[in-house]
Design an enzyme around this catalytic site. Structure first.
Site, mmCIF file in Angstrom:
data_model
loop_
_atom_site.group_PDB
_atom_site.id
_atom_site.type_symbol
_atom_site.label_atom_id
_atom_site.label_comp_id
_atom_site.label_asym_id
_atom_site.label_seq_id
_atom_site.Cartn_x
_atom_site.Cartn_y
_atom_site.Cartn_z
ATOM 1 N N CYS A 113 0.836 -1.204 0.000
ATOM 2 C CA CYS A 113 0.000 0.000 0.000
ATOM 3 C C CYS A 113 0.875 1.260 0.000
ATOM 4 O O CYS A 113 1.522 1.562 -0.994
ATOM 5 C CB CYS A 113 -0.977 -0.046 1.173
ATOM 6 S SG CYS A 113 -2.321 1.171 1.040
ATOM 7 N N HIS A 214 -3.448 -5.148 0.013
ATOM 8 C CA HIS A 214 -2.955 -5.665 1.294
ATOM 9 C C HIS A 214 -2.917 -7.193 1.266
ATOM 10 O O HIS A 214 -3.866 -7.858 1.704
ATOM 11 C CB HIS A 214 -3.842 -5.171 2.441
ATOM 12 C CG HIS A 214 -3.601 -3.743 2.803
ATOM 13 N ND1 HIS A 214 -2.646 -3.360 3.727
ATOM 14 C CD2 HIS A 214 -4.159 -2.596 2.343
ATOM 15 C CE1 HIS A 214 -2.637 -2.044 3.831
ATOM 16 N NE2 HIS A 214 -3.537 -1.556 2.997
ATOM 17 N N GLU A 216 -1.509 -9.254 3.126
ATOM 18 C CA GLU A 216 -1.501 -9.912 4.434
ATOM 19 C C GLU A 216 -2.882 -10.440 4.837
ATOM 20 O O GLU A 216 -2.992 -11.269 5.746
ATOM 21 C CB GLU A 216 -0.953 -8.968 5.514
ATOM 22 C CG GLU A 216 -1.832 -7.781 5.861
ATOM 23 C CD GLU A 216 -1.651 -6.574 4.950
ATOM 24 O OE1 GLU A 216 -2.165 -5.490 5.314
ATOM 25 O OE2 GLU A 216 -1.015 -6.711 3.887
#
Length: 236
Positions: A113, A214, A216
């Site tokens: 990001c 993102h 994750e």
């Protein structure tokens, strides 16, 4: 059995007030969980640019995380600052020191990001300060649904390192009002349907990839593949 590589993750920071009466650092838990899940050990990096090289001496890889703030426009040559821009100068200075130091060592880097945007700037690129004003008809890149759900798809460009990792298309989550305008000496590797740049990489490095979403959250199979590839590079 291979030793787990040590991965440094940059922290967010807030001034005194609110959660604590003292200045405090923060990092969302799934950032570290993803590193651990795919074979690494995660450590948090404070905003200490004077000791960036000392930290890098001990690391096998670097993840520059995202956050609700923006890169200082003067760093990429913009004279005027959009009203929506919010800065965290100490964080940016520290992250740039870590990022540039890692790249000088050819250490594997993953920018997420805002980390992807900072990577673009480190590569001599520029940013759109506010997507709705810069790109007419743009998608809603600050999605209002859960980050565990995709906001839109991205095309991964043929011939890039990212394409070799994830394949041609991903469904991604996004939460950003800025975007890469030009990639400098980097190479664009992912584009949203509205033309917004969603990823870039430095082919001169062993592994240096930035993504606007993102990973994750592991929304798409390509997110897990990206972490595996990053951590594999950290073993080399």
């Amino acid at each position: 059995m291979k030793k787990r590589p040590l991965i440094g993750l940059t922290l967010d920071a807030e001034p005194a007030g609110g959660w604590s009466k003292y200045p405090w650092y923060a990092l969302r838990q799934n950032y570290t969980e993803a590193v651990t899940a795919f074979g690494g050990l995660a450590v948090a990096l404070p905003h200490d640019p004077d000791h960036a090289e000392d930290y890098l001496d001990r690391l096998d890889g670097l993840i520059v995380t995202g956050g609700a703030f923006d890169v200082d426009p003067t760093l990429y040559g913009d004279i005027e600052t959009h009203d929506t821009v919010a800065l965290k100068s100490d964080r940016t200075v520290a992250e740039l020191a870590l990022l540039r130091g890692a790249m000088a060592r050819n250490m594997p880097v993953l920018g997420i990001c805002g980390g992807q945007q900072l990577l673009a700037v480190a590569l001599g690129g520029t940013l759109h300060q506010h997507i709705p004003d810069a790109i007419p008809g743009a998608l809603e890149h600050e999605q209002k649904t859960s980050h565990y759900e995709p906001g839109h798809k991205v095309e991964i460009l043929v011939g890039t390192q990212l394409f070799g990792v994830t394949g041609p298309v991903m469904q991604v989550n996004t939460s950003h009002h800025q975007a890469v305008k030009s990639a400098g000496r980097g190479v664009v590797n992912a584009i949203a349907p509205d033309g917004v740049i969603e990823g870039l990489e430095d082919p001169a490095q062993k592994f240096c990839i930035g993504v606007q979403w993102h990973p994750e959250y592991l929304v798409d199979a390509g997110d897990a593949a990206l972490y595996r590839a990053f951590l594999a590079a950290c073993h080399d």
